[in-house]
Scaffold this motif. Sequence first.
Motif, PDB file in Angstrom:
ATOM      1  N   CYS A   1      -5.391   5.061  -6.182  1.00  0.00           N
ATOM      2  CA  CYS A   1      -5.348   3.793  -6.923  1.00  0.00           C
ATOM      3  C   CYS A   1      -5.508   2.580  -6.019  1.00  0.00           C
ATOM      4  CB  CYS A   1      -4.044   3.682  -7.708  1.00  0.00           C
ATOM      5  SG  CYS A   1      -3.786   4.991  -8.928  1.00  0.00           S
ATOM      6  N   HIS A   2      -5.862   2.782  -4.761  1.00  0.00           N
ATOM      7  CA  HIS A   2      -6.053   1.669  -3.837  1.00  0.00           C
ATOM      8  C   HIS A   2      -7.380   0.974  -4.119  1.00  0.00           C
ATOM      9  CE1 HIS A   2      -3.181   3.379  -0.502  1.00  0.00           C
ATOM     10  NE2 HIS A   2      -2.577   3.102  -1.645  1.00  0.00           N
ATOM     11  N   TRP A   3      -7.329  -0.340  -4.271  1.00  0.00           N
ATOM     12  CA  TRP A   3      -8.537  -1.156  -4.425  1.00  0.00           C
ATOM     13  C   TRP A   3      -8.409  -2.388  -3.539  1.00  0.00           C
ATOM     14  CZ3 TRP A   3     -12.829  -0.467  -7.798  1.00  0.00           C
ATOM     15  CH2 TRP A   3     -12.755   0.691  -8.591  1.00  0.00           C
TER      16      TRP A   3
ATOM     17  N   VAL B   1       1.674   2.534  -3.539  1.00  0.00           N
ATOM     18  CA  VAL B   1       0.571   2.809  -4.460  1.00  0.00           C
ATOM     19  C   VAL B   1      -0.099   4.116  -4.061  1.00  0.00           C
ATOM     20  CG1 VAL B   1      -1.615   1.939  -5.396  1.00  0.00           C
ATOM     21  CG2 VAL B   1       0.219   0.340  -4.800  1.00  0.00           C
TER      22      VAL B   1
ATOM     23  N   SER C   1      -8.722   1.499   0.241  1.00  0.00           N
ATOM     24  CA  SER C   1      -7.958   0.496   0.977  1.00  0.00           C
ATOM     25  C   SER C   1      -8.807  -0.121   2.080  1.00  0.00           C
ATOM     26  CB  SER C   1      -6.697   1.122   1.564  1.00  0.00           C
ATOM     27  OG  SER C   1      -5.974   0.187   2.333  1.00  0.00           O
TER      28      SER C   1
ATOM     29  N   LEU D   1       6.717   0.888  -8.639  1.00  0.00           N
ATOM     30  CA  LEU D   1       5.695   0.668  -9.658  1.00  0.00           C
ATOM     31  C   LEU D   1       6.287   0.794 -11.065  1.00  0.00           C
ATOM     32  CD1 LEU D   1       2.519   2.476  -8.246  1.00  0.00           C
ATOM     33  CD2 LEU D   1       3.226   0.096  -8.028  1.00  0.00           C
TER      34      LEU D   1
ATOM     35  N   ILE E   1       3.713   7.661 -10.486  1.00  0.00           N
ATOM     36  CA  ILE E   1       4.040   6.386  -9.861  1.00  0.00           C
ATOM     37  C   ILE E   1       5.473   6.429  -9.335  1.00  0.00           C
ATOM     38  CG2 ILE E   1       2.393   5.058 -11.209  1.00  0.00           C
ATOM     39  CD1 ILE E   1       4.574   4.236 -13.074  1.00  0.00           C
TER      40      ILE E   1
ATOM     41  N   THR F   1       0.825  -1.206   0.000  1.00  0.00           N
ATOM     42  CA  THR F   1       0.000   0.000   0.000  1.00  0.00           C
ATOM     43  C   THR F   1       0.863   1.260   0.000  1.00  0.00           C
ATOM     44  OG1 THR F   1      -1.683  -1.207   1.237  1.00  0.00           O
ATOM     45  CG2 THR F   1      -1.858   1.186   1.215  1.00  0.00           C
TER      46      THR F   1
ATOM     47  N   CYS G   1      -2.670  -3.960  -1.187  1.00  0.00           N
ATOM     48  CA  CYS G   1      -3.857  -3.552  -1.922  1.00  0.00           C
ATOM     49  C   CYS G   1      -3.731  -4.015  -3.364  1.00  0.00           C
ATOM     50  CB  CYS G   1      -4.066  -2.034  -1.859  1.00  0.00           C
ATOM     51  SG  CYS G   1      -2.821  -1.075  -2.760  1.00  0.00           S
ATOM     52  N   ARG G   2      -4.807  -3.922  -4.100  1.00  0.00           N
ATOM     53  CA  ARG G   2      -4.810  -4.182  -5.530  1.00  0.00           C
ATOM     54  C   ARG G   2      -4.758  -2.848  -6.262  1.00  0.00           C
ATOM     55  NH1 ARG G   2      -6.647  -9.518  -6.436  1.00  0.00           N
ATOM     56  NH2 ARG G   2      -6.063  -9.155  -8.608  1.00  0.00           N
ATOM     57  N   ILE G   3      -4.317  -2.892  -7.520  1.00  0.00           N
ATOM     58  CA  ILE G   3      -4.149  -1.678  -8.298  1.00  0.00           C
ATOM     59  C   ILE G   3      -4.723  -1.920  -9.689  1.00  0.00           C
ATOM     60  CG2 ILE G   3      -1.836  -2.354  -9.039  1.00  0.00           C
ATOM     61  CD1 ILE G   3      -1.062   0.591  -9.054  1.00  0.00           C
TER      62      ILE G   3
END
Length: 283
Positions: A77-79, A73, A90, A117, A113, A70, A96-98
Motif C-alpha cells: 500500500c506504499h505510494w 503501512v 515507497s 491504521l 492493517i 511507512t 508515504c501516502r496510502i
Amino acid sequence: MRPNSTPGCHWDGSPRTAPARRPLRVAATSPSRLLRAGQCGRCPRCGNRIDLYPRADGRPIALHPAELATAHVPASCHWHLSSGIAHPHSDGSAWCRIPHAVLCPQRTPLCRICPPLKSVRRQLAVRTRRLIDTGVFTTPTAAPTSTAPDGPDCPLVRMLLGHYLADSPLEAIRCVAQTSHRTRCPRPVLAPDAPPGSWRLLPIGHRRGQLALPEQTTTVYDLSQLPHAEQRRWRIQRCPAHATTHGAAGLALAGWQIFDPLLHAKHLRTGLPYPPAHGSKEM
C-alpha cells in the motif's frame, strides 16, 4: 472625539496592508496539467476528503490526504508522489501516502492493517457520522442497474485510433475545464451543436502481452469519422467552448480508461442502444 488617522493606516498609524492575491496557475512542466485545487474531492461512500492523482498510465487514484509513517503501512500500500504523478511504491523516506480505499470506513480493508491504521479508520468513521448528522453528506443509495436508458452505463468509445472506456453514460460526461469563476464547467462534452458520433457494432480484437485474445463484436460509440480536433476534444474531455480556449486549466481528471479486454469485459454490450443516445445515430 475621533482619533486622527492617516488614510490607509490603522488607528495607531501602522500601515493597512492586504495580502496580494495569487491566482492558481498550471506550470508548463506539469505532467498532469491539473490544478492542485482540482485534485481534492470527497469519497462518494464515506464523505471524507480524498486527493486525486494520475498514475503513470493515466488512471486516477484516490489517496488519503495525509502522509503516514511507512512502518505502519503494508508494503503493498506504499505510494509516493513525483511531479504530480502517483507511483505504487515507497521513495525510501520514512513517510508515504496510502490509498483511501484502505482506510475508507465504508469499505472492507484491502489488506491487514495495524492498530495505528485502525485508529485512523475509526477517526474517519466518526467524521462520516458527523457529516451525516449535520446534513453535509448523505449515504449513497443503491443505484439502479442502468442509469442511462439510452445507452450503456460505461460506454466504449473509439477515438484517436484507440478504444477508451468512459466512467459514466455519454450524456453525463462533463467538461473538466475551469471557468472564469474558478468553478468546474457545467456543460457536457456531448454538445448538441457539435458533430455527433455513431453507435456501431465493431469487432474488438486485442493482444494482451503475449496472450492473443479472440475477436468479438461489441457496441462502440464511434468517433473515428470526425475530424482530429473533435476527437481530441473528447479525449481531453472539454466542451466546444473550452476546447479552443488556451490556458484553461482542468479542475478534474478526464474519466477515460484505456480499454483492457480482460479488465473491462463486463462492460461490453452486443446490442445497439435504442432509442439512440442524444446526438448520435444508429448504424
